[in-house]
Motif scaffolding. Structure first.
Motif, short mmCIF file in Angstrom:
data_model
loop_
_atom_site.label_atom_id
_atom_site.label_comp_id
_atom_site.label_asym_id
_atom_site.label_seq_id
_atom_site.Cartn_x
_atom_site.Cartn_y
_atom_site.Cartn_z
N ASP A 1 38.35 29.58 28.65
CA ASP A 1 38.47 30.62 27.63
C ASP A 1 37.34 30.57 26.61
O ASP A 1 37.04 31.58 25.95
CB ASP A 1 39.81 30.49 26.90
N PRO B 1 31.62 32.59 27.65
CA PRO B 1 31.38 34.00 27.27
C PRO B 1 31.98 34.97 28.27
O PRO B 1 32.20 34.65 29.43
CB PRO B 1 29.84 34.10 27.25
N THR B 2 32.25 36.18 27.80
CA THR B 2 32.76 37.24 28.67
C THR B 2 31.80 37.45 29.83
O THR B 2 30.58 37.49 29.64
CB THR B 2 32.91 38.55 27.88
N SER C 1 29.98 39.15 33.22
CA SER C 1 29.52 40.43 33.76
C SER C 1 28.54 40.12 34.88
O SER C 1 28.14 38.97 35.06
CB SER C 1 28.84 41.28 32.68
N ALA D 1 40.12 38.81 33.50
CA ALA D 1 39.03 38.31 32.65
C ALA D 1 38.74 36.85 32.95
O ALA D 1 37.59 36.41 32.96
CB ALA D 1 39.39 38.50 31.18
N ARG D 2 39.79 36.09 33.21
CA ARG D 2 39.60 34.67 33.51
C ARG D 2 38.94 34.45 34.87
O ARG D 2 37.98 33.69 34.99
CB ARG D 2 40.94 33.94 33.46
N SER E 1 37.14 36.44 36.46
CA SER E 1 35.76 36.94 36.43
C SER E 1 34.81 35.89 35.85
O SER E 1 33.64 35.83 36.23
CB SER E 1 35.68 38.24 35.62
N LYS E 2 35.32 35.04 34.96
CA LYS E 2 34.51 33.94 34.44
C LYS E 2 34.30 32.87 35.52
O LYS E 2 33.22 32.30 35.64
CB LYS E 2 35.17 33.32 33.20
#
Length: 211
Positions: free
Chosen positions: A69, A72-73, A75, A153-154, A156-157
């Motif tokens: 967590d 960073p986000t 992409s 979101a997780r 994707s990290k």
């Protein structure tokens, strides 16, 4: 004059401590952190940060949601999106270690000459052909809709970290996996390399050429 003398003695002690650690093959970072605290008056958090060797997180911290967590986000390109989707639909209910392990399998296939050489190619191999898809979510007839944005979101990290070179240390080169709820026939011919959460991981048998 007294301050100069104290500094000289402290620096001398640091040099000796560093040399001893280096000679004996000890962990120099610990010596460095100890000496920094005595010389500079740094607080414990600053000393810990300076005393650590830069680099990827070790396995124990990498597989905690607290560490993930804090990243960073994420992409990226099409391959990142494909890997994120695969982890979401195939492994979002797994442990974090299990999600990293599934990502390993996909990237191991990318590296293998027996599979497509892109992440998207590996994931969608056989899609649209009856009983030929490699990953269930691509041919189960269900829409690929993300209903849990936090989970996406997780994962994707995780996808971003794996594509950026996180060491593949969990599955010993596995290229296949299945859940513990099934027992496919091919599993008897492959070498099981790991069991993580509800998945078993396998490496293909080595083919020996004959003349």
């Amino acid at each position: 004059m007294l301050r100069t003398l104290i500094s000289a003695v402290a620096l001398g002690a640091f040099s000796i401590g560093f040399a001893v650690a280096e000679t004996e093959g000890a962990d120099v970072s610990g010596v460095l952190a100890h000496e920094l605290s005595g010389i500079s008056g740094l607080n414990a958090q600053q000393v810990a940060r300076l005393g650590k060797t830069p680099g990827a997180a070790d396995a124990s911290s990498r597989f905690t949601y607290a560490w993930l967590d804090a990243q960073p986000t994420a992409s990226g390109s099409d391959d990142w999106q494909c890997l994120s989707q695969a982890l979401y639909f195939e492994a979002r209910g797994e442990t974090l270690k299990g999600q990293f392990a599934v990502a390993e399998v996909i990237l191991n296939r990318v590296d293998s000459t027996q599979y497509p050489n892109t992440v998207c190619g590996v994931i969608h191999q056989g899609t649209g052909r009856k009983y030929q898809c490699q990953f269930t979510f691509t041919c189960d007839g269900n829409p690929e809709t993300v209903n849990e944005p936090g989970a996406y979101a997780r994962v994707s990290k995780v996808a971003r970290l794996m594509l950026d070179g996180t060491p593949r240390e969990l599955t010993e080169g596995a290229t296949h996996y299945h859940t513990t709820a099934v027992n496919p026939s091919w599993a008897r011919r492959f070498t099981q390399t790991a069991r993580i959460g509800v998945h078993k991981f396998y490496r293909m048998p080595v083919r020996v050429s004959s003349n």
